[in-house]
Design a protein around this motif. Structure first.
Motif, PDB file in Angstrom:
ATOM      1  N   VAL A   1       0.858  -1.176   0.000  1.00  0.00           N
ATOM      2  CA  VAL A   1       0.000   0.000   0.000  1.00  0.00           C
ATOM      3  C   VAL A   1       0.889   1.218   0.000  1.00  0.00           C
ATOM      4  O   VAL A   1       1.721   1.390   0.885  1.00  0.00           O
ATOM      5  N   ARG A   2       0.720   2.056  -1.008  1.00  0.00           N
ATOM      6  CA  ARG A   2       1.608   3.216  -1.123  1.00  0.00           C
ATOM      7  C   ARG A   2       1.228   4.268  -0.103  1.00  0.00           C
ATOM      8  O   ARG A   2       0.090   4.340   0.357  1.00  0.00           O
ATOM      9  N   ASP A   3       2.186   5.091   0.226  1.00  0.00           N
ATOM     10  CA  ASP A   3       1.961   6.196   1.150  1.00  0.00           C
ATOM     11  C   ASP A   3       0.820   7.065   0.631  1.00  0.00           C
ATOM     12  O   ASP A   3       0.851   7.535  -0.495  1.00  0.00           O
ATOM     13  N   GLY A   4      -0.205   7.247   1.448  1.00  0.00           N
ATOM     14  CA  GLY A   4      -1.324   8.089   1.057  1.00  0.00           C
ATOM     15  C   GLY A   4      -2.360   7.417   0.197  1.00  0.00           C
ATOM     16  O   GLY A   4      -3.326   8.047  -0.224  1.00  0.00           O
ATOM     17  N   GLU A   5      -2.191   6.145  -0.054  1.00  0.00           N
ATOM     18  CA  GLU A   5      -3.145   5.436  -0.905  1.00  0.00           C
ATOM     19  C   GLU A   5      -4.372   4.992  -0.124  1.00  0.00           C
ATOM     20  O   GLU A   5      -4.309   4.762   1.081  1.00  0.00           O
ATOM     21  N   PHE A   6      -5.488   4.895  -0.812  1.00  0.00           N
ATOM     22  CA  PHE A   6      -6.718   4.349  -0.227  1.00  0.00           C
ATOM     23  C   PHE A   6      -6.915   2.962  -0.832  1.00  0.00           C
ATOM     24  O   PHE A   6      -7.244   2.831  -1.997  1.00  0.00           O
ATOM     25  N   LEU A   7      -6.665   1.939  -0.007  1.00  0.00           N
ATOM     26  CA  LEU A   7      -6.779   0.575  -0.512  1.00  0.00           C
ATOM     27  C   LEU A   7      -7.971  -0.106   0.140  1.00  0.00           C
ATOM     28  O   LEU A   7      -8.120  -0.068   1.357  1.00  0.00           O
ATOM     29  N   ALA A   8      -8.829  -0.681  -0.692  1.00  0.00           N
ATOM     30  CA  ALA A   8      -9.945  -1.444  -0.133  1.00  0.00           C
ATOM     31  C   ALA A   8      -9.605  -2.922  -0.203  1.00  0.00           C
ATOM     32  O   ALA A   8      -9.008  -3.378  -1.174  1.00  0.00           O
ATOM     33  N   VAL A   9      -9.937  -3.651   0.858  1.00  0.00           N
ATOM     34  CA  VAL A   9      -9.799  -5.104   0.838  1.00  0.00           C
ATOM     35  C   VAL A   9     -11.207  -5.661   0.773  1.00  0.00           C
ATOM     36  O   VAL A   9     -12.018  -5.432   1.659  1.00  0.00           O
ATOM     37  N   LEU A  10     -11.486  -6.343  -0.319  1.00  0.00           N
ATOM     38  CA  LEU A  10     -12.851  -6.746  -0.620  1.00  0.00           C
ATOM     39  C   LEU A  10     -12.929  -8.258  -0.684  1.00  0.00           C
ATOM     40  O   LEU A  10     -12.024  -8.910  -1.206  1.00  0.00           O
ATOM     41  N   GLY A  11     -14.000  -8.808  -0.172  1.00  0.00           N
ATOM     42  CA  GLY A  11     -14.172 -10.246  -0.298  1.00  0.00           C
ATOM     43  C   GLY A  11     -15.417 -10.693   0.412  1.00  0.00           C
ATOM     44  O   GLY A  11     -15.963  -9.979   1.257  1.00  0.00           O
TER      45      GLY A  11
END
Lengths: 567, 359
Positions: B26-36
């Motif tokens: 996950v990059r600095d400042g990124e918005f990562l969703a974990v979906l499942g």
């Protein structure tokens, strides 16, 4: 149509009426009778009894003593119980099941047995201290014959009570509340101080109130530890007055017992007020928090807690058993002197104690069976009934148990001193008055697990039977009873264990021929025959312990929390 | 602020792998969703990142600091991670301000400074004036904002969201979604956002990690996830994709291949380097299915069910040649689709699901 409606209404009415009769007889009537004696002795309103009681300096001294041992005993119980609950619930300590079983054990042992065991451990005649060569010279005063001794034993006796309630509270603590604090940078002790303990305030308060009521009403411990030191609390004062003056002083005893009731109630009210001050409601439910890893502290902490168990359970019981094996007061125990004579004496030779075993068994079984049979229909009304007054019913059944045993005993005396009107049946001076008091006092012990059993059963099971055409009584017998039976029976076993070595109530109600185990134990100890008392105690502890283990077999069929000693 | 690197992390409970060999960056400042779907291991992943669970193998780094590996784990209170829980986890015995200021109190920040920072955090989530309320007296949306302010005030290096909208009603969800997007924009915080709701993930995230049975199925931008699913699971999970067997007839050329699907020849998009093969699968979306005109290539399908959706009809069909396959299309009203009737359909586009390992 109307006939069918009538039939179903009729069964419901019959059930309700039967429950009402039981409650009036076992709770309402004795309490009212007691109040009447204080407010209007002989049928005329007067403050004589109150004035007489208040003018006696013995009353004030005993009240002061009751408050001192009640408050400090509660404090000790709260500190001990909360501490153990926190360790057992929140850390990764090992052997939790055995630990809980051992820690809760003192609660299942009658207070006078606890008192006797500790006395045997520390007294100058202590076989244990003699084995170690540490015994003070004969004639030295037992350090437990003191205020501190009473407070210590009350704390040991009721610490488990606090433990059970706080543990139940901790188990409902959602893990997110702890995790949010840790993510906010709080270490474990900070989380404990700022989140866990504040949220546990209601549980701890409720536990403290319960422990206070138990401490204030306790008879066995101040009787064994206080009477020799002439340190009287209200229950022992009542006992001494009645033992000396008989029915003539009943009015005074009634006043004193109401005084105990008032003190106990004051404790409960204080708790209510303190708990209302803040919002502690935990709305969400979730998994419990991950246990805190003690790391390198795990072994020392485990060692510490087991040392506590050794101190409060193993050593006293060990002392008790040693005493029961010694042939006479002050004789050192060795392979040459050890004997089972004391057991033979109390089981087969002494007429009083033989009768006591028989009486106590009969009383406990009768009380347990009756309570199970009554708890099922009463629990049905409380758990599933729609009537508004069921909450009141619950309260009324709790009352004789919540109030100190002395209160109920005096009430029973007042009710049955004279033959029952119209029938001429005389209960006073018979074993039946003890049975009555046991039924009234212990019913709630079977009712609580039964009600929680009901809450776990899908009501549809009963409704299906109803659709199939079964009337109320048929449903109760064929569907409901089999389903709640394990919970009710577990409650019955709890009653059996509690009633078997009960002393508070029977000490005031017994007569020659209707002795109970507790009473005979008490008189052995008062007469200086500690060895016999120890042998009787050892037998009851063994029975209790075996029953606890046997009851564990029922556990898979029980709602959780019904068996206090099971984790 | 810092990035998050998860390398080959496995978390085993007993003999069950809740997370299996997952690597994420996950990059600095990124918005990562974990979906499942539920039970896919996404919550366990969040808990190992937060430090509530230890990992069985692999490594987790926040910024450049290793916080978890097989031999040890930095405790949660030392990770500077903020969490927003599904059930808010507000402490009922504290006021809103006390809740928000908790981490400052723990860090023994000067009282006046702390008060100011709490006030700032509360105004950032539009909760000015509610500082002295108790959580019990707040609405669901307000509680969620308090939780947001609480994790914001400590200026964490990483904020984890654990299905934060699952307890809110549909109305509130939309407005909280906007709130989260604005929060991310304003603070530039690195965010890992756990959800089972695709629409939420698509709307908010820069990239989405799809998890399945403890494994990372695909990590891509929302657009790539929709257009170019890496495997069958992602293809059928995202936006109810339809997966059909296909035969690839040509080698890749300009990002396309020719394929035979249900007897129809279709040109589908694909990864570079695809070669002809027989047992291929393609993923199509309902808009890729159209009713075939007279004389056009296509295939016959039987209507099995028609569900009225308000303004449109969802028609479920099975190809006549392969009745065990299920297709569905959305058709505008009016239009009668009697179950049992036959329609001739054509596939206009599609995506060839890559074979084997993701590229």
């Amino acid at each position: 149509m109307t006939a069918r409606v009538k039939e179903s209404r009729g069964q419901e009415m019959a059930l309700t009426a039967a429950v009402a009769v039981v409650i009036v007889l076992l709770s309402l009537l004795p309490m009212l009778r007691l109040l009447k004696e204080v407010v209007a002795p002989g049928g005329v309103v007067s403050d004589t009894a109150i004035r007489l009681g208040l003018s006696s300096s013995a009353t004030w001294v005993a009240t002061w003593h009751t408050l001192v041992v009640g408050i400090f005993g509660t404090l000790l119980a709260v500190v001990l119980g909360t501490f153990v609950a926190l360790l057992v619930t929140l850390t990764d300590i090992r052997g939790r099941g055995v630990l809980v079983l051992c820690y809760v054990m003192p609660l299942m042992i009658a207070p006078q047995v606890t008192a006797l065991a500790w006395l045997q451990l520390f007294g100058p005649a202590s076989p244990f201290l003699k084995l170690l060569g540490l015994a003070p010279p004969l004639g030295t005063r037992n350090p437990l014959y003191s205020t501190e001794g009473i407070i210590l034993l009350l704390g040991v006796q009721y610490g488990p009570l606090v433990f059970l309630l706080v543990r139940a509270g901790l188990r409902k603590l959602p893990r997110e509340l702890v995790e949010a604090a840790r993510a906010g940078g709080a270490g474990w002790f900070t989380v404990l101080r700022t989140v866990v303990l504040p949220l546990m305030t209601p549980s701890i308060m409720a536990a403290a109130a319960l422990a206070f009521v138990s401490c204030v009403g306790n008879f066995g411990i101040p009787a064994f530890l206080g009477i020799p030191a002439n340190y009287l609390v209200l229950p022992t004062l009542i006992y001494q007055k009645l033992a000396g003056g008989g029915p003539a002083v009943l009015g005074e005893a009634a006043f004193l017992s109401v005084l105990i009731g008032v003190i106990a109630m004051a404790g409960i009210v204080t708790q209510e007020i303190m708990s209302r001050r803040r919002d502690y409601r935990i709305s969400s439910t979730s998994l419990p928090a991950e246990p805190y890893e003690l790391g390198r502290w795990r072994l020392p902490v485990e060692a510490g807690i087991w040392l506590l168990i050794v101190l409060i359970l193993v050593l006293p019981l060990f002392g008790l058993v040693l005493t029961s094996l010694v042939p006479g007061y002050g004789i050192a125990l060795s392979s040459a002197t050890a004997t089972l004579d004391n057991y033979r004496f109390v089981l087969f030779e002494h007429a009083g104690s033989r009768r006591a075993f028989f009486n106590s068994f009969a009383l406990s079984i009768a009380a347990a069976v009756f309570a199970v049979l009554v708890a099922v229909p009463v629990g049905y009304l409380i758990a599933w009934g729609k009537q508004r007054w069921v909450r009141l019913v619950n309260l009324l059944i709790e009352l004789p148990y919540a109030l100190p045993g002395v209160v109920l005993a005096i009430a029973a005396l007042l009710m049955f001193l004279r033959p029952i009107p119209f029938t001429g049946i005389q209960l006073y001076n018979t074993i039946w008055i003890i049975l009555y008091a046991y039924l009234a006092r212990f019913l709630v012990l079977a009712l609580r697990p039964t009600v929680s059993g009901y809450h776990q059963i899908d009501r549809a099971l009963e409704e299906a039977a109803q659709v199939a055409g079964a009337g109320l009584f048929t449903r109760l017998r064929t569907i409901v009873f089999p389903l709640v039976a394990p919970a009710a029976i577990a409650g019955g076993l709890l009653i059996f264990m509690t009633a078997l070595s009960e002393l508070t109530v029977s000490a005031l109600l017994w007569s020659s021929g209707s002795e109970t185990i507790g009473v005979v134990m008490f008189s052995f100890e008062q007469g200086g025959d500690s060895n016999y008392a120890a042998a009787m105690s050892a037998i009851t502890v063994a029975i209790t312990f075996v029953l606890m283990l046997v009851t564990n077999l029922l556990a898979p069929y029980l709602p959780s929390g019904v068996l206090p000693w099971r984790d | 602020m810092a990035g998050l690197t998860i390398s080959n992390v496995t978390k085993t409970f007993g003999d069950y792998d809740a997370v299996k060999d997952v690597s994420l960056d996950v990059r600095d400042g990124e918005f990562l969703a974990v979906l499942g779907p539920s039970g896919c291991g996404k919550t366990t992943l969040l808990r190992v990142v937060a430090g509530f669970e230890k990992i069985s193998s692999g490594q987790i780094r926040i910024g450049s600091d290793v916080v978890s590996n097989a031999s040890g784990s930095v405790p949660p209170e030392k990770r500077r991670v903020g969490i927003v829980f599904q059930n808010y986890a507000l402490w009922p015995h504290m006021t809103v301000a006390e809740n928000v200021g908790y981490s400052l109190r723990v860090a023994k920040v000067d009282k006046a400074v702390a008060r100011q920072r709490v006030a700032d955090a509360l105004s950032l989530v539009n909760l000015d004036g509610l500082a002295d309320r108790r959580p019990a007296n707040l609405s669901g949306g307000q509680r969620q904002r308090v939780a947001l302010a609480r994790c914001l005030v400590a200026a964490p290096s990483l904020v984890l969201f654990d299905e934060p909208l699952a307890n809110l009603d549909v109305h509130l969800r939309a407005s909280m979604e906007d709130e989260f997007a604005a929060f991310h924009k304003r603070t530039g915080t690195t965010i890992v956002y756990i959800t089972h709701d695709q629409a939420e993930a698509m709307a908010l995230a820069d990239r989405i990690a799809v998890m399945d049975h403890g494994r990372l199925a695909q990590l891509a931008t929302p657009r790539d996830l929709y257009r170019e699913p890496a495997n069958e699971m992602v293809a059928s999970f995202i936006a109810q994709g339809i997966v059909l067997p296909a035969k690839i007839m040509s080698a890749e050329q300009g990002g396309h291949v020719r394929a035979e699907v249900l007897g129809q020849e279709v040109v589908v998009r694909c990864r570079p380097g695809e070669q002809p093969r027989a047992d291929a699968k393609i993923c199509i979306r309902p808009p890729d299915l159209e009713i075939a005109g007279k004389g056009e290539a296509g295939f016959d399908a039987t209507v099995t069910r028609a569900i009225y959706k308000g303004g449109a009809v969802r028609v479920e069909l099975s190809p006549v040649l392969q009745p065990d396959l299920h297709l569905h299309v959305e058709r505008p009203e009016p239009g009668s689709f009697e179950p049992g009737s036959q329609i001739r359909l054509k596939i206009t586009s599609g995506w060839l699901i890559p074979n084997g390992k993701p590229a």
